[in-house]
Design an enzyme around this catalytic site. Structure first.
Site, short mmCIF file in Angstrom:
data_model
loop_
_atom_site.label_atom_id
_atom_site.label_comp_id
_atom_site.label_asym_id
_atom_site.label_seq_id
_atom_site.Cartn_x
_atom_site.Cartn_y
_atom_site.Cartn_z
N TYR A 118 0.86 -1.19 0.00
CA TYR A 118 0.00 0.00 0.00
C TYR A 118 0.89 1.23 0.00
CZ TYR A 118 -3.48 3.40 1.75
OH TYR A 118 -4.30 4.48 1.91
N ASP A 213 9.17 2.67 -0.21
CA ASP A 213 8.14 3.30 0.60
C ASP A 213 8.39 2.87 2.05
OD1 ASP A 213 5.95 4.10 2.03
OD2 ASP A 213 4.49 3.55 0.49
N LYS A 241 4.38 8.66 8.91
CA LYS A 241 4.15 8.07 10.23
C LYS A 241 5.17 8.56 11.29
CE LYS A 241 0.96 4.87 8.43
NZ LYS A 241 0.89 4.05 7.24
C1 LIG Z 1 0.28 4.58 5.83
C2 LIG Z 1 1.04 4.33 4.58
C3 LIG Z 1 0.98 5.21 3.48
C4 LIG Z 1 0.03 6.35 3.42
O1 LIG Z 1 0.27 7.32 4.38
P1 LIG Z 1 -0.91 8.33 4.79
O2 LIG Z 1 -0.24 9.31 5.70
O3 LIG Z 1 -1.98 7.50 5.44
O4 LIG Z 1 -1.40 8.97 3.53
C5 LIG Z 1 1.83 4.98 2.41
N1 LIG Z 1 2.67 3.93 2.40
C6 LIG Z 1 2.73 3.06 3.42
C7 LIG Z 1 3.72 1.93 3.36
C8 LIG Z 1 1.90 3.21 4.53
O5 LIG Z 1 1.93 2.32 5.51
#
Ligand SMILES: *Cc1c(COP(=O)(O)O)cnc(C)c1O
Length: 392
Positions: A118, A213, A241
């Protein structure tokens, strides 16, 4: 909550340390921790103090501040691939912008992502995504035009043959390969031996950029993220995060040569009214500065290992540092198909069993438990006992 057979979520009134209190006054031991940002727990006093002080000086300026430069310096110091970094407000925005930059830099359109990974909810990345998309069983979302995902190629995670075939077929047109270097959004799935190295090699061979990511893994599995832990350096890195300490802050960065293509120095447009917001940078700094101490990561590892050892007799536990998932299956989970083959009904009953005992884990098989410095041995052992009680 529907995924675990409940009609209603609980509504949170407050949080402190490893605990949440809902509007009815019930308390829960929290393993979700806002889905990852809170490495020092809820209402961490140093973070609260920093944010309060920042708010008194003004909440948004739309002009440069010293704190955003300090956050950028912390990130560049910690994350091996990052020479320059741009601050934004969400992981979604960071991943979307990183891909725009990769496409501009390579003058190519196609991207490869992996099933179950994701990267936020930008249209082009909503193909075979994990997290809520996986929980809800929506392959992609209505409202995403097929033209937008037409350039998104999806490969199975950890499958080197499949990504090699994709590169052989599309390599000339590939702008980027984007990957969660430890998958967290199909539950925790570590990279197989050599997987990340293979991605690096294939990208180098075809001229595509490798994008990690590290929104979850950054400052979590090591201070410098999975790229530090596994020793594979991407071209661009997406963060979120933990970098924001629980406030809306995210970032993307990488080699200076690539980052210099961003406006205003370069021609690739990117902007945000609240980017580098002073409350968010205050929270980020309050957290990131304490993560310079290696003892933090030793302690997170010790707690993670204690949790894993206790849960392992009762579920297939997959863990990297301070992120772990209890999979309801016997064999290893190496990709999204393995994750989806888990017994989600059994996970749902485990969830309800734990919630009745005041323990809140993710209401989905396809998420992680986030260990923080607020989770002491007492919290860990209480969780293990409750899971053993379910199993027994
Ligand atoms: C949470 C997450 C996102 C998206 O971040 P948001 O601040 O919720 O838009 C993107 N990549 C990964 C791996 C994530 O866990």
């Amino acid at each position: 909550m529907r995924a675990v057979g409940l009609d209603e979520p609980f509504f949170v009134r407050s949080g402190r340390g490893a605990y949440l209190e809902d509007v009815d006054g019930r308390t829960y031991l929290d393993w979700v921790m806002s889905w990852g940002p809170l490495v020092f727990g809820h209402a961490d006093p140093e973070t609260v103090e920093a944010v309060t002080a920042a708010a008194q000086r003004g909440t948004s300026f739309g002009a440069p501040t010293e704190a955003e430069v300090e956050v950028a310096a912390e990130i560049a110091d910690a994350v091996p691939s990052v020479e320059k970094v741009r601050l934004v407000s969400s992981g979604t925005e960071a991943a979307m912008s990183a891909l725009r930059l990769a496409r501009a830099f390579t003058s190519r359109d196609r991207i490869v992502k992996f099933a179950g990974c994701y990267h936020g909810h930008a249209d082009a990345l909503l193909a075979s995504a994990g997290s809520g998309v996986a929980t809800l069983g929506i392959p992609a979302s209505p409202g995403v035009p097929t033209a937008t995902t037409a350039n998104t190629i999806v490969c199975p995670y950890n499958d080197v043959d499949s990504i090699a075939a994709a590169v052989a077929q599309y390599g000339e047109g590939l702008a980027a390969v984007i990957v969660e270097p430890v998958a967290g959004n199909m539950g925790v799935v570590p990279p197989a031996d050599g997987f990340l190295e293979t991605l690096r090699r294939l990208c180098d061979a075809c001229g595509a950029l490798l994008v990690f990511d590290e929104v979850i893994t950054g400052f979590r599995v090591a201070r410098g993220g999975a790229q530090e832990l596994y020793g594979v350096t991407p071209d661009l890195t997406v963060l979120g995060k933990i970098v924001g300490g629980g406030l809306p802050l995210a970032a993307f960065g990488g080699r200076a040569e690539i980052m210099d293509r961003l406006a205003p120095r370069g021609d690739v447009y990117q902007a945000g009214t609240l980017s580098g917001n002073p409350l968010a940078t205050a929270a980020g700094l309050a957290v990131l500065r304490r993560l310079r101490d290696d003892a933090v990561y030793d302690e997170l590892e010790r707690r993670g290992a204690r949790l894993e050892a206790g849960l392992a007799p009762h579920a297939r536990v997959q863990r990297v540092g301070a992120m772990a998932t209890m999979f309801m299956t016997d064999g290893p989970v190496r990709d999204f198909d393995d994750a989806q083959a888990c017994d989600t009904e059994r996970y749902a009953s485990l969830f309800r069993h734990l919630l009745e005992r005041g323990i809140y884990v993710a209401p989905s098989q396809f998420e992680a438990m986030f260990i923080s410095l607020a989770h002491g041995d007492e919290e860990i052992d209480r969780t293990i006992e409750a899971v053993a009680d379910f199993d027994g």
